[in-house]
Design a protein around this motif. Structure first.
Motif, PDB file in Angstrom:
ATOM      1  N   ILE A 316      21.248  19.021 -45.497  1.00  0.00           N
ATOM      2  CA  ILE A 316      19.853  18.272 -45.460  1.00  0.00           C
ATOM      3  C   ILE A 316      19.576  17.481 -46.732  1.00  0.00           C
ATOM      4  O   ILE A 316      19.077  16.478 -46.551  1.00  0.00           O
ATOM      5  CB  ILE A 316      18.571  19.181 -45.094  1.00  0.00           C
ATOM      6  CG1 ILE A 316      19.056  19.695 -43.298  1.00  0.00           C
ATOM      7  CG2 ILE A 316      17.407  18.719 -44.845  1.00  0.00           C
ATOM      8  CD1 ILE A 316      18.205  21.047 -43.064  1.00  0.00           C
ATOM      9  N   THR A 317      19.739  18.365 -47.591  1.00  0.00           N
ATOM     10  CA  THR A 317      19.475  17.605 -49.064  1.00  0.00           C
ATOM     11  C   THR A 317      20.210  16.766 -49.511  1.00  0.00           C
ATOM     12  O   THR A 317      19.748  15.412 -49.936  1.00  0.00           O
ATOM     13  CB  THR A 317      19.650  18.799 -50.180  1.00  0.00           C
ATOM     14  OG1 THR A 317      18.968  19.910 -49.892  1.00  0.00           O
ATOM     15  CG2 THR A 317      19.243  18.235 -51.310  1.00  0.00           C
ATOM     16  N   ARG A 318      21.484  16.569 -49.081  1.00  0.00           N
ATOM     17  CA  ARG A 318      22.408  15.548 -49.147  1.00  0.00           C
ATOM     18  C   ARG A 318      22.039  14.347 -48.413  1.00  0.00           C
ATOM     19  O   ARG A 318      21.833  12.969 -48.896  1.00  0.00           O
ATOM     20  CB  ARG A 318      23.994  15.783 -48.538  1.00  0.00           C
ATOM     21  CG  ARG A 318      24.981  14.678 -49.036  1.00  0.00           C
ATOM     22  CD  ARG A 318      26.175  15.073 -48.723  1.00  0.00           C
ATOM     23  NE  ARG A 318      26.626  16.350 -49.060  1.00  0.00           N
ATOM     24  CZ  ARG A 318      27.019  17.527 -48.223  1.00  0.00           C
ATOM     25  NH1 ARG A 318      26.658  17.181 -47.024  1.00  0.00           N
ATOM     26  NH2 ARG A 318      27.372  18.743 -48.832  1.00  0.00           N
ATOM     27  N   ALA A 319      21.540  14.516 -47.053  1.00  0.00           N
ATOM     28  CA  ALA A 319      21.006  13.231 -46.207  1.00  0.00           C
ATOM     29  C   ALA A 319      19.769  12.739 -46.766  1.00  0.00           C
ATOM     30  O   ALA A 319      19.689  11.337 -46.833  1.00  0.00           O
ATOM     31  CB  ALA A 319      20.867  13.919 -44.691  1.00  0.00           C
ATOM     32  N   LEU A 320      18.853  13.616 -47.358  1.00  0.00           N
ATOM     33  CA  LEU A 320      17.514  13.026 -47.926  1.00  0.00           C
ATOM     34  C   LEU A 320      17.901  12.404 -49.226  1.00  0.00           C
ATOM     35  O   LEU A 320      17.319  11.255 -49.245  1.00  0.00           O
ATOM     36  CB  LEU A 320      16.781  14.339 -48.423  1.00  0.00           C
ATOM     37  CG  LEU A 320      15.470  14.165 -49.053  1.00  0.00           C
ATOM     38  CD1 LEU A 320      14.588  13.091 -47.988  1.00  0.00           C
ATOM     39  CD2 LEU A 320      14.810  15.299 -49.256  1.00  0.00           C
ATOM     40  N   LEU A 321      18.746  12.904 -50.008  1.00  0.00           N
ATOM     41  CA  LEU A 321      18.898  12.129 -51.377  1.00  0.00           C
ATOM     42  C   LEU A 321      19.611  10.626 -50.955  1.00  0.00           C
ATOM     43  O   LEU A 321      19.304   9.687 -51.478  1.00  0.00           O
ATOM     44  CB  LEU A 321      19.865  13.049 -52.432  1.00  0.00           C
ATOM     45  CG  LEU A 321      19.039  14.187 -52.756  1.00  0.00           C
ATOM     46  CD1 LEU A 321      20.088  14.963 -53.626  1.00  0.00           C
ATOM     47  CD2 LEU A 321      18.000  13.876 -53.481  1.00  0.00           C
ATOM     48  N   THR A 322      20.780  10.609 -50.024  1.00  0.00           N
ATOM     49  CA  THR A 322      21.222   9.498 -49.688  1.00  0.00           C
ATOM     50  C   THR A 322      20.168   8.319 -49.227  1.00  0.00           C
ATOM     51  O   THR A 322      20.395   7.405 -49.545  1.00  0.00           O
ATOM     52  CB  THR A 322      22.433   9.805 -48.589  1.00  0.00           C
ATOM     53  OG1 THR A 322      23.387  10.454 -49.223  1.00  0.00           O
ATOM     54  CG2 THR A 322      23.053   8.474 -48.207  1.00  0.00           C
ATOM     55  N   SER A 323      19.475   8.977 -48.344  1.00  0.00           N
ATOM     56  CA  SER A 323      18.288   8.032 -47.574  1.00  0.00           C
ATOM     57  C   SER A 323      17.465   7.664 -48.843  1.00  0.00           C
ATOM     58  O   SER A 323      17.052   6.453 -48.749  1.00  0.00           O
ATOM     59  CB  SER A 323      17.484   8.860 -46.691  1.00  0.00           C
ATOM     60  OG  SER A 323      18.189   9.173 -45.528  1.00  0.00           O
ATOM     61  N   LEU A 324      17.107   8.309 -49.686  1.00  0.00           N
ATOM     62  CA  LEU A 324      16.161   7.856 -50.799  1.00  0.00           C
ATOM     63  C   LEU A 324      16.994   6.996 -51.650  1.00  0.00           C
ATOM     64  O   LEU A 324      16.187   5.882 -52.078  1.00  0.00           O
ATOM     65  CB  LEU A 324      15.647   9.166 -51.647  1.00  0.00           C
ATOM     66  CG  LEU A 324      14.774  10.177 -50.983  1.00  0.00           C
ATOM     67  CD1 LEU A 324      14.286  11.312 -51.899  1.00  0.00           C
ATOM     68  CD2 LEU A 324      13.266   9.500 -50.833  1.00  0.00           C
ATOM     69  N   SER A 325      18.113   7.066 -52.233  1.00  0.00           N
ATOM     70  CA  SER A 325      18.868   6.315 -52.934  1.00  0.00           C
ATOM     71  C   SER A 325      18.984   4.935 -52.184  1.00  0.00           C
ATOM     72  O   SER A 325      18.858   3.930 -52.881  1.00  0.00           O
ATOM     73  CB  SER A 325      20.222   6.930 -53.409  1.00  0.00           C
ATOM     74  OG  SER A 325      20.837   7.041 -52.258  1.00  0.00           O
TER      75      SER A 325
END
Length: 519
Positions: A316-325
């Motif tokens: 979940i954290t990886r997907a969130l950080l990717t979406s933000l970037s």
């Protein structure tokens, strides 16, 4: 001593040509905007007209056409009726708590359509198909009509309606003869925008199990590896979208509603509802429950189920950080491209400026799926190193969301007089330096607003991300879609909840300021 200069004298410097740093990005964007048309034309030419007609003249294509048009008509009419009735109820009637209702009834706007589709399908499979799609999409999109119509009613000069009443018209006559014609631009503008969204919607319709042109194009390309079929279906979809765009421009430019004189800035006296008060409250409550109550409740339910079973924090954290970037990168690139386009449109003349002025409308009509297919084709054939890179995905975001970025930037530039830059240049500053030191601080609030708009839409983007993202890259939107496609509702819930949270905060702030802080 003050003096008002004609608009042309202020915003169109005569005898001056735009700088190269303005012209090159505009030429780049004009070329990119023509690539989808070139791609569809090339594929049609390669297949030949006989093969193209064979691919298009099939019962399958007519079924897609029927589903797409039925969805577009049903959702557009439903949203127009809901938006108009809500705007009238909250702006012109003495409904208790109407300001709070205004905030609550805008919450569906904060929830991505494919998240709403996921919550309704997880409630019951009966919501799959055309009827369920019309219901879910209408409940998600009606704020696009409600908000502009409510704003028009709020600022409408009541003297026109009062004059009609003094001439013997009853309330219904005043509404149909005076008020409704003044509301038509807002109603039609929002309705046509919804119709265009229905033509290019993919994520929600895929989850709801409704076959339209967008879902069929994705299946032809991703599952059957048929570029020819995908290109033919893209051609039909492109024609439909451009037809809707032409209709939007035609309706928007066909008439003007103006007054001679400024009128009186005061609000109309609210209409007494009397015995209809409970009906109005029940109507608002029903829309609130269907539009945001049930989706949020189902989201909370699946979030609880998923938390009790497994909660992959790392994923979940990886997907969130990717979406933000990628959303931050897409917003930044969109802003860098929107700035020179807006400068050329506002301050210079010529054919290139005309193209730049029409550019956002052309891009607005292009489905994300067609843009993604076009970029895939040209990257594979001409720039293989760019295929399946983050740079190609950011370029797609810039093309998709340029209109969102250009609108506020262009408005701000019209209010920044170029004479200030001319004064800086007489003191020795270069054109670029003068712009950065004088005009840029003036338009900075508009730049920030444009950046926020593009960032929020990029967080929810699905179609281009599915086709263009590098192997192994996941975002919140793609995770929701992937888990829902596998009927893993509990696994999709955390990603959907984060999307709603990111999207809901600015919508809540906007509607709160609009209704709760209104004098």
């Amino acid at each position: 001593m003050s003096m008002t200069l004609p608009a042309a004298a202020v915003f169109v410097p005569r005898g001056k040509r735009p700088s190269i740093w303005v012209v090159l990005p505009v030429l780049f964007l004009v070329g990119l905007s023509l690539l989808p048309l070139l791609y569809v034309g090339m594929k049609t030419w390669e297949a030949g007209w006989r093969e193209a007609l064979h691919l298009l003249w099939r019962p399958f294509v007519w079924g897609l056409m029927r589903n797409t048009l039925a969805l577009m008509a049903g959702v557009t009419v439903a949203c127009a009726l809901i938006g108009l009735s809500l705007a009238w109820l909250l702006e012109r009637c003495d409904l208790p708590g109407r300001r709070l209702w205004g905030v609550i009834l805008c919450l569906p706007f904060a929830m991505p359509a494919f998240v709403s589709g996921f919550t309704w399908v997880s409630l019951s499979p009966r919501f799959e198909g055309l009827g369920g799609a019309i219901l879910v999409m209408s409940l998600s999109k009606y704020p696009l009509v409600f908000l502009p119509v409510a704003a028009t009613l709020r600022n409408l000069d009541t003297s026109l309606e009062e004059s009609a009443r003094t001439l013997g018209q009853n309330r219904w006559g005043v509404f149909f003869r005076i008020t409704l014609p003044l509301l038509w631009p807002s109603i039609l503008g929002g309705s046509l925008l919804i119709a265009l969204h229905m033509l290019v919607e993919f994520g929600a319709l895929s989850i709801l199990g409704l076959q339209t042109f967008t879902t069929a194009i994705y299946q032809q390309f991703e599952l059957e590896f048929s570029n020819a079929n995908a290109a033919m279906l893209s051609a039909v979809l492109l024609v439909m979208c451009l037809s809707m765009l032409w209709l939007e421009l035609k309706v928007r430019g066909s008439g003007r509603h103006v007054r001679i004189g400024q009128g009186v800035a005061r609000r109309a006296a609210p209409l007494t509802m009397g015995a209809l008060m409970p009906v109005g409250q029940l109507y608002c409550l029903l829309l609130a429950v269907l539009g945001s109550g049930i989706p949020l409740a189902m989201l909370a339910y699946w979030l609880k189920v998923g938390s009790s079973a497994a909660f992959p924090v790392a994923d979940i954290t990886r997907a969130l950080l990717t979406s933000l970037s990628v959303s931050l990168g897409g917003a930044g690139l969109s802003l860098l491209l929107a700035l020179p386009v807006s400068l050329l449109v506002v301050r210079y003349r010529g054919h290139l400026a005309i193209w730049a002025e029409r550019l956002p409308y052309l891009l607005h009509a292009l489905p994300g799926l067609v843009i993604a297919l076009t970029l895939v084709f040209f990257a594979l054939h001409y720039v293989p190193a760019l295929y399946q890179t983050t740079g190609l995905l950011l370029l797609a975001y810039a093309l998709l969301f340029l209109p969102l970025a250009q609108a506020p930037v262009r408005t701000a530039l019209t209010k920044a007089a170029p004479q200030l830059e001319e004064a800086a240049r007489t003191l020795g500053a270069s054109p670029f330096s003068a712009f950065c030191r004088v005009t840029l601080p003036i338009i900075f609030p508009a730049l920030a607003a444009a950046f926020a708009l593009v960032f929020l839409d990029a967080m929810k983007e699905l179609t281009a991300t599915l086709l263009l993202s590098p192997t192994g890259m996941t975002t919140l939107a793609t995770e929701v879609w992937a888990h829902t496609a596998n009927v893993e509702f509990a696994a999709a819930a955390p990603y959907a909840a984060l999307l709603v949270l990111v999207s809901g905060l600015p919508v809540y702030i906007l509607t709160t300021r609009m209704y709760l802080n209104r004098a």
